[in-house]
Scaffold this motif. Structure first.
Motif, PDB file in Angstrom:
ATOM      1  N   SER A  19       0.833  -1.207   0.000  1.00 32.23           N
ATOM      2  CA  SER A  19       0.000   0.000   0.000  1.00 32.23           C
ATOM      3  C   SER A  19       0.865   1.253   0.000  1.00 32.23           C
ATOM      4  O   SER A  19       0.568   2.222  -0.717  1.00 32.23           O
ATOM      5  CB  SER A  19      -0.911  -0.010   1.229  1.00 32.23           C
ATOM      6  N   PHE A  20       1.940   1.241   0.777  1.00 28.87           N
ATOM      7  CA  PHE A  20       2.839   2.403   0.833  1.00 28.87           C
ATOM      8  C   PHE A  20       3.473   2.679  -0.525  1.00 28.87           C
ATOM      9  O   PHE A  20       3.515   3.824  -0.992  1.00 28.87           O
ATOM     10  CB  PHE A  20       3.914   2.154   1.892  1.00 28.87           C
ATOM     11  N   LEU A  21       3.934   1.615  -1.181  1.00 29.08           N
ATOM     12  CA  LEU A  21       4.572   1.800  -2.489  1.00 29.08           C
ATOM     13  C   LEU A  21       3.575   2.298  -3.524  1.00 29.08           C
ATOM     14  O   LEU A  21       3.914   3.094  -4.414  1.00 29.08           O
ATOM     15  CB  LEU A  21       5.201   0.487  -2.943  1.00 29.08           C
ATOM     16  N   SER A  22       2.323   1.834  -3.418  1.00 25.06           N
ATOM     17  CA  SER A  22       1.292   2.311  -4.355  1.00 25.06           C
ATOM     18  C   SER A  22       1.090   3.814  -4.220  1.00 25.06           C
ATOM     19  O   SER A  22       0.919   4.532  -5.217  1.00 25.06           O
ATOM     20  CB  SER A  22      -0.023   1.563  -4.103  1.00 25.06           C
ATOM     21  N   GLU A  23       1.095   4.297  -2.987  1.00 22.94           N
ATOM     22  CA  GLU A  23       0.948   5.734  -2.764  1.00 22.94           C
ATOM     23  C   GLU A  23       2.187   6.501  -3.236  1.00 22.94           C
ATOM     24  O   GLU A  23       2.086   7.585  -3.822  1.00 22.94           O
ATOM     25  CB  GLU A  23       0.703   6.000  -1.279  1.00 22.94           C
ATOM     26  N   MET A  24       3.365   5.924  -2.980  1.00 27.81           N
ATOM     27  CA  MET A  24       4.617   6.625  -3.290  1.00 27.81           C
ATOM     28  C   MET A  24       4.896   6.710  -4.784  1.00 27.81           C
ATOM     29  O   MET A  24       5.731   7.505  -5.210  1.00 27.81           O
ATOM     30  CB  MET A  24       5.787   5.930  -2.597  1.00 27.81           C
ATOM     31  N   GLU A  25       4.233   5.892  -5.580  1.00 27.12           N
ATOM     32  CA  GLU A  25       4.431   5.950  -7.025  1.00 27.12           C
ATOM     33  C   GLU A  25       4.134   7.329  -7.581  1.00 27.12           C
ATOM     34  O   GLU A  25       4.694   7.742  -8.604  1.00 27.12           O
ATOM     35  CB  GLU A  25       3.543   4.912  -7.726  1.00 27.12           C
ATOM     36  N   ASN A  26       3.248   8.043  -6.936  1.00 25.96           N
ATOM     37  CA  ASN A  26       2.829   9.363  -7.444  1.00 25.96           C
ATOM     38  C   ASN A  26       3.804  10.474  -7.054  1.00 25.96           C
ATOM     39  O   ASN A  26       3.613  11.622  -7.439  1.00 25.96           O
ATOM     40  CB  ASN A  26       1.431   9.691  -6.911  1.00 25.96           C
ATOM     41  N   TYR A  27       4.792  10.138  -6.269  1.00 25.63           N
ATOM     42  CA  TYR A  27       5.739  11.164  -5.800  1.00 25.63           C
ATOM     43  C   TYR A  27       7.157  10.773  -6.238  1.00 25.63           C
ATOM     44  O   TYR A  27       7.592   9.649  -6.014  1.00 25.63           O
ATOM     45  CB  TYR A  27       5.710  11.293  -4.272  1.00 25.63           C
ATOM     46  N   LYS A  28       7.836  11.688  -6.864  1.00 27.75           N
ATOM     47  CA  LYS A  28       9.197  11.412  -7.336  1.00 27.75           C
ATOM     48  C   LYS A  28      10.204  11.857  -6.281  1.00 27.75           C
ATOM     49  O   LYS A  28      10.968  12.811  -6.464  1.00 27.75           O
ATOM     50  CB  LYS A  28       9.448  12.126  -8.674  1.00 27.75           C
ATOM     51  N   ILE A  29      10.153  11.169  -5.173  1.00 25.34           N
ATOM     52  CA  ILE A  29      11.126  11.445  -4.107  1.00 25.34           C
ATOM     53  C   ILE A  29      12.371  10.613  -4.388  1.00 25.34           C
ATOM     54  O   ILE A  29      12.334   9.381  -4.334  1.00 25.34           O
ATOM     55  CB  ILE A  29      10.550  11.119  -2.723  1.00 25.34           C
ATOM     56  N   THR A  30      13.444  11.270  -4.726  1.00 22.49           N
ATOM     57  CA  THR A  30      14.679  10.581  -5.099  1.00 22.49           C
ATOM     58  C   THR A  30      15.777  10.876  -4.082  1.00 22.49           C
ATOM     59  O   THR A  30      15.602  11.669  -3.156  1.00 22.49           O
ATOM     60  CB  THR A  30      15.133  11.023  -6.499  1.00 22.49           C
ATOM     61  N   GLY A  31      16.901  10.232  -4.307  1.00 24.62           N
ATOM     62  CA  GLY A  31      18.048  10.453  -3.430  1.00 24.62           C
ATOM     63  C   GLY A  31      17.965   9.706  -2.121  1.00 24.62           C
ATOM     64  O   GLY A  31      18.698  10.020  -1.176  1.00 24.62           O
TER      65      GLY A  31
END
Length: 814
Positions: free
Chosen positions: A272-284
């Motif tokens: 579920s967390f990864l599904s939500e994080m797909e929409n955010y390009k948090i890199t590094g």
């Protein structure tokens, strides 16, 4: 097979029978899914269906729930248990004469799973509280295992879990009959801390979800990380139901300075967390996973590549079980015709064509189930041993299979835990979307003293955050040598300040908490990370100031020599004879010595040079001033001799003049001899005047001796000045008194000025001041006394005649 697992059978209690002790199962039963009776039975509790749906009946009837959504992983674990029991039954060496049976119970939801466990340990159809199974395997969830053990622990039935990792279950006072073949989270937190330390990740973030496993795991990690100097920048809970908390989480991730984030969640929360994080390009960010999800490739999708690429984490070691793959592949509905779950599994997964490529990847958790069953079997085998009527393990009377009760204790260690072994894995995602989870190292808790974490050599590691090297994750870069680490009370311990070492101190290692003073002979280098020998300072011939003073001394010697030659050439002329030529030549000789003695002050001081420079200077100057004093007295005597009735020159003739000079000089020789005998000058290292260099200087030794020789010179100079001043107006054309007066005025002025300058000058400048005083006073005597005569001899020869001098000079001086 069981070499890494220590199994000790402690005790077997005789069957307890009581007609009055009865019990009754209340509520729902019928959780049995697979069963095969044996002489002794083992039960297993699994969540074969993992979604619970509640039917409330609008409160008009008793609410009930039913399960849906098949769990292929839990089914595989249950079938692994069955495989292991049958394998043990085929082994003639293990439990000979005893047939082991199994009962597999299924439930979904904590309440149903606990009911299933109670059903497992209660004889079916009996109102007598007796044990239907000797041990219960399960569950995968720590919270469920907690509830199960609370119930069956009261009946002294051992519970062996293959995947309940919560460290709380190691409390033997609370869970005396709980054991597990999976390492406790306490070991995983230790391994994770060692991982952070190994890669020097000292500034990390944590994202966890609700639950005993994650919350206690997070608390254990934070506690151990603190001890190892690792700081947690943030610790945030992820909730599938709160969008607001997720927005806060994303904002914190975006603004955080830590580049390493530990994701401590069950696999369903991770999905579920990864599904939500797909929409955010948090890199590094370098993501670190826990063992519950870090090997599950099904979590990957193209949209998650920027998160999962380079993930590292600990997984349970891969231990393939021989024959298990074939056993699982042979599963078909006809094997378990009563099981609706097998039919659903067949229809859903295999679709009438069971492909080996889909199921042959044996999970490491199956090995834990395999080991758990064998643990019980080996314990029973040891329990049933009999020699001469006694059990060799317990020393108690032998028992038969009919006497076996579940009230036995199996120890893996003092907490009921097995040895902690983990594989360190790394997610490596190719451009074509293929995912490879590569083992890059291992953690063995039994090697703690030598370092439990070991990386494989020559293994490629892919890092997260688009980094080609090991990512850095520190609040503050380590303090380099030359600085000290200072804690800031308003910040975490990892967010320290680096303060440059004070003057004269160094720190020679990274993150030094103190700066150290260099030894007296040393001084810090420019970076203040090393103590170097101090520069030794003294007046050298090779430096500019030393060269200039050497040149002036040489000029003085040559000029004195030139005047001596000129005077010798014109020794018969009236101007030379009129001023006592013998004293003039002796004065010129002493001036040469004065110029030469200044050279002894230049160069590296030694024991001999220190003694020579002071004695040579004092004696030659006394000789020089004695000559000037003699010339002054000759002028005074010559004037007295011209007065009527006076004939004083016979008392101060050439012999008396030489004797006077000798006596005055010998007095200084005696003073110098006493000085050198009692406490002579010596070279010393002066480390107090300058902080960064050493002055190599001559210590005068006896201060009394030093000031005695200077005082004696000063006394003669003052006496000479007074006499010359008195004779300055005597009527003689070649009267030297005026010249001597002026020369001694310069001499006294130089040496009076010398004293305060000498005392206050630092290092080699002290020596330079002393040399300058010697040269200035010597040049003053040379030029003031002899320059006017040279002028007449060279440029005014007509004045250098008897005719010019008739009637003006005393006959006795001619």
């Amino acid at each position: 097979m069981m070499g890494w697992l220590t199994i000790i059978l402690l005790t077997l209690l005789v069957r307890i029978k009581s007609e009055n002790q009865t019990c009754e199962l209340i509520g729902r039963t019928g959780f049995l899914e697979f069963a095969k009776e044996g002489d002794l039975n083992i039960a297993g509790v699994f969540s074969l269906m993992n979604t619970q749906t509640l039917i409330d009946n609008d409160y008009r009837a008793v609410p009930y729930s039913y399960c849906q959504t098949l769990s292929e992983r839990e089914l595989k674990l249950a079938r692994t248990m069955i495989f292991t029991v049958e394998e043990i039954n085929r082994d003639p060496m293990l439990l000979p004469g005893v047939k082991l049976g199994y009962k597999v119970f299924s439930g979904c939801g904590t309440d149903n799973l606990i009911r299933a466990a109670v059903e497992a340990v209660t004889e079916t159809g009996s109102r007598v509280c007796s044990s239907g199974s000797l041990a219960v395997l399960g569950h995968s969830s720590s919270s469920v295992s907690d509830g199960i053990n609370t119930i069956i622990g009261a009946l002294s039935v051992p519970q062996l879990s293959h995947f309940s990792t919560c460290a709380c279950l190691s409390d033997k006072k609370r869970y005396p009959t709980f054991f597990r073949t999976v390492p406790s989270d306490s070991f995983q937190s230790t391994a994770l801390v060692q991982l952070m330390k190994f890669f020097d990740w000292r500034w990390v973030g944590i994202i966890y979800s609700f639950g005993t496993y994650t919350e206690e795991g997070t608390a254990a990690f934070v506690k151990k990380a603190k001890k190892m100097g690792i700081c947690v920048e943030f610790s945030l809970m992820f909730s599938q139901t709160s969008q607001r908390s997720f927005e806060v989480l994303v904002e914190t991730l975006s603004n955080s300075s830590s580049s390493v984030v530990l994701l401590l969640m069950p696999s369903y929360d991770v999905r579920s967390f990864l599904s939500e994080m797909e929409n955010y390009k948090i890199t590094g960010k370098q993501w670190v996973g826990s063992e519950v999800w870090v090997t599950q490739k099904d979590l990957f999708s193209v949209g998650r590549k920027h998160i999962l690429q380079g993930v590292v984490g600990f997984a349970l070691p891969d231990a393939p079980i021989q024959g298990l793959g074939e056993f699982l592949l042979s599963l078909k509905p006809s094997d378990e015709p009563q099981s609706a779950i097998i039919r659903k599994f067949w229809e859903k997964v295999f679709k009438c064509s069971f492909s080996s490529s889909q199921t042959s990847n044996v999970c490491t958790v199956e090995n834990n189930v395999y080991q758990a069953v064998y643990a019980v079997a080996h314990a029973l085998d040891a329990l049933l041993q009999c020699q001469n009527g006694l059990n060799p393990s317990t020393g108690k009377p032998c028992v038969t299979k009919n006497d076996v009760q579940p009230k036995l204790v199996i120890f893996f260690d003092e907490n009921g835990d097995s040895v902690a072994l983990y594989d360190l894995v790394n997610w490596q995602i190719e451009d074509d979307g293929s995912v490879h989870i590569i083992q890059i190292g291992e953690f063995d808790d039994s090697l703690q003293e030598g370092g439990g974490l070991k990386l494989k050599e020559d293994t490629k590691i892919v890092w997260g955050g688009n980094s080609h090297q090991v990512p850095k994750s520190v609040c503050r870069e380590p303090c380099p040598p030359g600085t000290r680490k200072a804690l800031n009370r308003n910040k975490p311990v990892c967010c320290f300040d680096c303060i440059e070492c004070p003057e004269g101190t160094v720190s020679n290692k990274t993150d030094s908490i103190d700066c150290f003073i260099c030894p007296p002979e040393f001084w810090p280098n420019e970076n203040k990370d090393k103590c170097l020998p101090k520069c030794t300072e003294y007046l050298s011939h090779h430096e500019l100031m030393g060269s200039l003073l050497t040149g002036l001394s040489t000029v003085g010697v040559l000029l004195s020599l030139l005047i001596s030659i000129m005077f010798f050439t014109h020794k018969e002329t009236p101007i030379v004879r009129a001023n006592n030529s013998e004293l003039s030549f002796l004065l010129l000789f002493s001036l040469k010595l004065c110029f030469l003695c200044s050279l002894t002050f230049i160069g590296r001081p030694t024991q001999w040079s220190c003694m020579l420079r002071h004695t040579a200077f004092s004696i030659t100057f006394v000789l020089c001033i004695s000559c000037v004093l003699g010339k002054t007295m000759v002028v005074l005597m010559a004037f007295k001799a011209r007065l009527p009735g006076r004939n004083v020159m016979k008392w101060f003739g050439p012999a008396q003049q030489k004797l006077c000079i000798l006596i005055l000089t010998l007095i200084q020789v005696v003073i110098c001899t006493l000085w050198l005998t009692i406490n002579p000058p010596f070279p010393q290292l002066n480390m107090h005047y300058y902080k960064d260099k050493i002055i190599l200087e001559c210590n005068p030794g006896s201060a009394v001796g030093f000031w005695a020789v200077l005082g004696y010179i000063g006394l003669l100079a003052v006496l000479c000045f007074i006499l010359a001043f008195l004779a300055r107006k005597l009527p003689d054309s070649f009267n030297e008194a005026k010249l001597i007066t002026f020369s001694m005025l310069i001499f006294c002025a130089v040496w009076i000025t010398f004293i305060p300058v000498y005392v206050s000058s630092p290092g080699k400048f002290t020596v330079a001041v002393e040399i300058f005083a010697i040269l200035a006073s010597s040049f003053g005597l040379l030029l003031c006394i002899f320059a006017p005569k040279c002028y007449i001899v060279i440029l005014k020869p007509d004045q250098n005649s008897k005719k010019h001098l008739l009637g003006k000079m005393p006959p006795s001086t001619m």
